[in-house]
Design a protein around this motif. Structure first.
Motif, PDB file in Angstrom:
ATOM      1  N   MET A  72       6.898  14.468   0.197  1.00  0.00           N
ATOM      2  CA  MET A  72       6.706  15.732  -0.539  1.00  0.00           C
ATOM      3  C   MET A  72       5.396  15.664  -1.317  1.00  0.00           C
ATOM      4  SD  MET A  72       9.420  17.626  -3.080  1.00  0.00           S
ATOM      5  CE  MET A  72      10.643  17.657  -1.765  1.00  0.00           C
ATOM      6  N   THR A  73       4.606  16.703  -1.278  1.00  0.00           N
ATOM      7  CA  THR A  73       3.303  16.710  -1.933  1.00  0.00           C
ATOM      8  C   THR A  73       3.459  16.870  -3.442  1.00  0.00           C
ATOM      9  OG1 THR A  73       3.110  19.092  -1.630  1.00  0.00           O
ATOM     10  CG2 THR A  73       2.204  17.682   0.098  1.00  0.00           C
ATOM     11  N   LEU A  74       2.380  16.571  -4.145  1.00  0.00           N
ATOM     12  CA  LEU A  74       2.376  16.759  -5.583  1.00  0.00           C
ATOM     13  C   LEU A  74       2.527  18.240  -5.931  1.00  0.00           C
ATOM     14  CD1 LEU A  74      -0.447  14.255  -6.390  1.00  0.00           C
ATOM     15  CD2 LEU A  74       1.773  14.244  -7.519  1.00  0.00           C
ATOM     16  N   PRO A  75       3.212  18.560  -7.037  1.00  0.00           N
ATOM     17  CA  PRO A  75       3.418  19.965  -7.410  1.00  0.00           C
ATOM     18  C   PRO A  75       2.099  20.700  -7.617  1.00  0.00           C
ATOM     19  CG  PRO A  75       4.835  18.507  -8.692  1.00  0.00           C
ATOM     20  CD  PRO A  75       3.875  17.634  -7.957  1.00  0.00           C
ATOM     21  N   ALA A  76       2.090  21.971  -7.240  1.00  0.00           N
ATOM     22  CA  ALA A  76       0.901  22.802  -7.410  1.00  0.00           C
ATOM     23  C   ALA A  76       1.005  23.706  -8.631  1.00  0.00           C
ATOM     24  CB  ALA A  76       0.688  23.655  -6.162  1.00  0.00           C
ATOM     25  N   HIS A  77       2.169  23.706  -9.291  1.00  0.00           N
ATOM     26  CA  HIS A  77       2.378  24.569 -10.450  1.00  0.00           C
ATOM     27  C   HIS A  77       2.922  23.748 -11.612  1.00  0.00           C
ATOM     28  CE1 HIS A  77       1.752  28.044  -7.877  1.00  0.00           C
ATOM     29  NE2 HIS A  77       2.619  27.522  -7.016  1.00  0.00           N
TER      30      HIS A  77
END
Length: 291
Positions: free
Chosen positions: A1-6
């Protein structure tokens, strides 16, 4: 899972102590700890930029009932490529292209994994003690401004009640403690050039402490209501401590936690002391509550 964008959605401003959350990212944090980032949290983190209020204490509970104690919680930030923790964040909060996050620090090997549904719970007694200390800190700062009002010989920027803002102008550091706080004010040359008179201050400290305590005591007796106004639910959305005081409504930008009424503080005692910091006099104000 990628790092959060928000930004992390936070619910502690409403007084929440627990949230169901999804784990978005887990990364090594050093010193035998992992940083756990979730989509939402009720945990108040410490902010390295102004670390006045310590982080909540509490636990993360997994679906199988296993619990991981949260050793600390810090503001983190990501540009989508790396997670930066606390003082290692290289940009200011709100910088475009960055997400600002709450990182819960747990022991390595806690078995928390990305995608897990967890329950995040802040410990209620510790939260309440820090909330009482933070609310008392704001009330005492406004009362201190009132007590020192006559020492200004030049116009100065004003506080939330329209008085010269000694607290905002001279503050060097603030530390929220359980049921209290310690604020330090530098009485340096720039403050004196701005029109603040320090002459005779040392001899008046006891009387000033009593005056500040009495003013806060009046507000406590009035049962002044306190609330948090906010521009949104994100970690970096602006939040404001708002108190309905007998002399008017005070609004102060603040990202901490608070009790719902000054009446909850009980007896508030404020003491003042002058100390030396490498040749610069520093006024220390200690606030204690009976909460």
């Amino acid at each position: 899972m990628t790092l959060p964008a928000h930004d992390t959605r936070v619910t502690y401003p409403t007084g929440a102590l627990g949230e169901r959350a999804r784990v978005l990212h887990v990364a090594p944090a050093g010193d035998g700890l992992d940083a756990v980032v979730t989509d939402v949290t009720a945990f108040h983190p410490v902010d390295a930029a102004w670390p006045d209020q310590p982080a909540d204490t509490g636990t993360i509970t997994l679906a199988d009932g296993a619990q991981a104690p949260v050793r600390d919680a810090v503001v983190a930030a990501s540009d989508g490529e790396a997670l930066h923790l606390g003082a290692d964040i290289p940009v200011r909060k709100g910088t475009e292209g960055w997400a600002f996050l709450v990182a819960h620090l747990v022991d390595e090997g806690s078995a928390i994994a990305e995608g897990d549904e967890v329950e995040i719970t802040a410990e209620a007694t510790a939260r309440r003690a820090l909330s009482a200390g933070h609310t008392a800190c704001h009330a005492a700062s406004l009362a201190l401004n009132l007590a020192l009002e006559g020492r200004w010989s030049k116009p100065a920027r004003t506080d939330a009640l329209g008085r010269p803002d000694f607290d905002g102008i001279a503050i060097a550091s603030s530390r929220i403690e359980p049921n209290g706080s310690l604020d330090r004010y530098r009485l340096n040359k720039s403050l004196r050039r701005a029109g603040f008179d320090v002459a005779g201050l040392a001899e008046e400290l006891d009387a000033l402490g009593r005056a500040v305590s009495a003013t806060v005591g009046e507000w406590v007796a009035a049962g002044s209501h306190v609330r948090i106004d906010r521009d949104g639910d994100g970690l970096t959305d602006r939040r404001y401590w708002v108190a309905e005081l007998p002399g008017g409504t005070a609004s102060i930008a603040c990202g901490g936690t608070h009790v719902g009424s000054l009446a909850e503080l009980g007896r508030v005692e404020v003491s003042l002391e002058l100390v030396d910091d490498a040749g610069t006099p520093v006024l220390e104000m200690r606030t204690r509550t009976g909460a």
